[in-house]
Design an enzyme around this catalytic site. Sequence first.
Site, PDB file in Angstrom:
ATOM      1  N   HIS A  41     -29.058  15.318  75.408  1.00 58.59           N
ATOM      2  CA  HIS A  41     -28.114  14.352  76.005  1.00 58.59           C
ATOM      3  C   HIS A  41     -27.977  13.084  75.170  1.00 58.59           C
ATOM      4  CE1 HIS A  41     -27.639  16.752  79.564  1.00 58.59           C
ATOM      5  NE2 HIS A  41     -28.900  16.634  79.945  1.00 58.59           N
TER       6      HIS A  41
ATOM      7  N   ASP B 288     -29.642  25.144  77.935  1.00 56.94           N
ATOM      8  CA  ASP B 288     -30.123  24.258  79.000  1.00 56.94           C
ATOM      9  C   ASP B 288     -29.075  24.276  80.116  1.00 56.94           C
ATOM     10  OD1 ASP B 288     -32.139  21.573  79.275  1.00 56.94           O
ATOM     11  OD2 ASP B 288     -30.242  21.430  80.393  1.00 56.94           O
TER      12      ASP B 288
ATOM     13  N   HIS C  72     -27.935  22.045  81.893  1.00 54.60           N
ATOM     14  CA  HIS C  72     -27.053  20.883  81.871  1.00 54.60           C
ATOM     15  C   HIS C  72     -26.245  20.864  80.565  1.00 54.60           C
ATOM     16  CE1 HIS C  72     -30.638  19.840  84.401  1.00 54.60           C
ATOM     17  NE2 HIS C  72     -29.644  19.728  85.262  1.00 54.60           N
TER      18      HIS C  72
ATOM     19  N   ASP D 150     -34.259  25.095  82.436  1.00 56.43           N
ATOM     20  CA  ASP D 150     -33.967  24.628  83.794  1.00 56.43           C
ATOM     21  C   ASP D 150     -32.869  25.438  84.483  1.00 56.43           C
ATOM     22  OD1 ASP D 150     -32.283  23.517  81.909  1.00 56.43           O
ATOM     23  OD2 ASP D 150     -32.705  21.440  82.442  1.00 56.43           O
TER      24      ASP D 150
END
Length: 373
Positions: free
Chosen positions: A146, A182, A184, A270
Site C-alpha cells: 500500500h 493479497d 486488498h 489475508d
Amino acid sequence: MSASRRTGWVFDERYLWHDTGTGAGPLPASLSPWIEPMDHVESPPSKRRLLNLLTVSGLLEQLHQVRPRPATEAQVEAVHTPELRRRIQAAAASGRGDAGDGASPFGAASYDIALLAAGGVVAAVDAVLDGEVDNAYALVRPPGHHASAETGWGFCLFNNVAIAARHARSRGLARVAILDWDVHHGSGTESIFAADPSVLTISLHQDGAYPTGSGPVSYVGEGAGLGANLNVPLPPGSGSGAYEHAMTEVVRPALARFRPDLLLVASGLDGNGGDPMARQLLSSEGFRMLARHARQVAEELCGGRLVLAHEGGYNPWIVPFCGLAIVEELSGVRTPVVDPYLAALEGYGQGLLPHQAAAVARAVAQVVGVPAG
Ligand code: ZN
C-alpha cells in the site's frame, strides 16, 4: 521428503520487532479513548507461527537461507521520495511515528527494520537472478504494497516488492511482472508503476475493500504505462473457484502476453477464510493452487524466476498453513503436515459462482491492452 527445486528463504528475527503498538483490529488505541488497548492487528503472531510451522514440519531445513541486508537509500529512493524516507527515519529516531494514514504506527527500530524488509526482497531477487536458487519466499515485515512513492499507508512503510522490481530493472531485466494476491488492492504498487510500461502490475483483490473503492477493473495504468496494470476485483465470498478462474483467464494470459523476465508476487495471505480483515474464503489448498499457477507460469515464461514477498494475513492459526502450502509448492517438498482447518474452510464452498465469473470476465476484457513482449 526432498526438494525438487532450490527454494530460497528470507527471514530475520528483527522483522517481528517492528512495533505497531497497542490497538484493536486495524486502529491504534491512540485514535480513540473508546478503544480498549490490545494488539494492533498487524502484529507478529501470524508471521512467527508460519516460521515455526516451517521449522517443526522439517521444511525449513530443506530451504536455502538467503541473508537479508538493508536496502540502500538509493534503492529506496528509486521508488520513494527522499522526503518520505527522511520522514520515517526521523520519526523512528524520535521513538514513534506513523507511516502516513494514522493507522500505521511504528516504533524506534522500524526504519531500520523496514529497510531490512525491502532489502530482504532485494536479496531474494539477487539469489534468483544469480542462479543460487530457483525461486524464493521472503517472510518480511512490515508489509509494503500500500505504500506509494510519497507516503506509507495501510501498515506499509516502504513498498518492498516495488523496490525489488526496480532493483531487478537496474540489473538489466527489461520487463518485470508483479502479481499481487493479497486480498486488498495493491494500491501503492499500482500507483508507483502506473506510467511505467516495463513493470506489469496485476492485483487480485476483494472488490473495493481496501483502500475503500480502490482498484476498479477499469483502471489499466496511464501515459506510457497504459495497459500495464490489471485489476481483478473479486466479489466478497470468493473461494478457490473464483481465484483459479482469475488465474487461468486473466493472470496467465496477461503474463504470457507481457513475457516478463522475472515474476514477483506480493503474497498476502489475508484472502483466507478466517481472516479478520476481509471476507474471502481461501484455504491452504487455495493458496497451494495460486502458488502452483505462479510457479508454472514462471517456468513457462522466465526460466522459473519467481520471488514471493509476504504482505498481509492476520489470522494467526490459519495463515501458517497457507504459507506452508505455498512454500511446499515452490520447493516441491510435501511435508507430513495435515492442515486441521482445511475441512472447515472447504466447507464454506469454494466453487465458481456466476457473479464471480462475471467479475472475472470484465477483467478478461482488459488483457488485450497489456503491452506485448
Ligand atoms: Zn491485505
